[in-house]
Design a protein around this motif. Structure first.
Motif, PDB file in Angstrom:
ATOM      1  N   SER A  92      13.638 -34.870 -41.428  1.00  4.46           N
ATOM      2  CA  SER A  92      13.769 -36.144 -40.729  1.00  4.46           C
ATOM      3  C   SER A  92      12.398 -36.661 -40.331  1.00  4.46           C
ATOM      4  N   LEU A 148      21.436 -28.437 -39.393  1.00  2.00           N
ATOM      5  CA  LEU A 148      20.741 -29.433 -38.574  1.00  2.00           C
ATOM      6  C   LEU A 148      19.645 -28.735 -37.779  1.00  2.00           C
ATOM      7  N   ARG A 178      16.635 -30.790 -42.415  1.00  2.00           N
ATOM      8  CA  ARG A 178      17.994 -31.245 -42.679  1.00  2.00           C
ATOM      9  C   ARG A 178      18.368 -30.700 -44.056  1.00  2.00           C
TER      10      ARG A 178
END
Length: 234
Positions: free
Chosen positions: A46, A204, A224
């Motif tokens: 991310s 996650l 991720r």
């Protein structure tokens, strides 16, 4: 990390003992098994405050490992495991042939220990299952590769720091230096068909990979990983 791995190995030993008991005693617990798994990772990192991606490309990698399947009841199980998991991201600016073309591949390798709580449907030999749980991981290797139009290609080993991922301290920060320890949450779903197990998992990451900022400051710069695996239960 060493204590966690030893604890998981102890659980596998316990699983073998429980499995042996379940095959000899009609009054024993629902039993347990071991699952050998392997499959493909679709990894990204991310880089937006909302936890999403911007100008990054998924890196297709792999994972392999072993999972203990300890039945608490007929429909509920706890599943600790140990995996070798390849993660990372691809970044590209421009197209091949352009003067500003740059393609970067960041591919760290981890020993990962998940512990998931799994619900199984009461459907006999073929079962659907759903689960979730935490994971911790330790970086053990990896490569940082760059391909440019002007300067050609280069490759460097990823270097890991042993700093605490729960703090803001990041020693010797640099493009090839990242935090060794990672942690996060898993969500998984799949089905069992006899001895075969098919699983879709989403990891996650909650720890920043390489940053002086606190982990809770925003949701960027974290792993991720969506994975698809096939396993064999015995």
């Amino acid at each position: 990390m060493k204590r966690i791995v030893l604890s998981v190995l102890s659980l596998f030993t316990l699983a073998a003992a429980v499995k042996a008991q379940s095959t000899t005693s009609p009054m024993s617990s629902p039993g347990s098994s071991v699952i050998i798994k392997g499959g493909v990772n679709f990894a990204n990192i991310s880089n937006k405050d909302d936890g999403g991606y911007d100008d990054s490309r998924m890196l297709t990698t792999w994972q392999a490992g072993i999972v203990g399947d300890f039945n608490i009841t007929e429909f509920l199980a706890i599943q600790p495991g140990i995996f070798y998991s390849s993660k990372g991201v691809k970044l590209q600016n421009g197209d091949p042939g352009d003067l500003d073309y740059v393609k970067t591949t960041f591919n760290p390798q981890y020993i990962e220990v998940p512990v998931n709580l799994v619900f199984k449907t009461p459907t006999g030999a073929a079962k659907l299952f759903f689960g979730a749980g935490p994971y911790v991981a330790m970086g053990v290797g990896g490569k940082f590769k760059t391909d440019t139009e002007l300067f050609g290609s280069s490759e460097s080993d990823i270097e890991f720091n042993d700093d605490d991922p729960l703090t803001e301290e990041q020693e010797d920060a640099g493009v090839f230096r990242v935090r060794r320890f990672d942690f996060g949450l898993n969500g998984l779903a799949g089905f069992e068909a006899g001895a075969f197990v098919f699983t879709a998992n989403y990891g996650l990451g909650l720890a920043k990979i390489a940053s002086t900022g606190d982990n809770s400051e925003d949701r960027n710069n974290k792993h991720r990983v969506f994975s698809l695996t096939v396993g064999f239960k015995f």
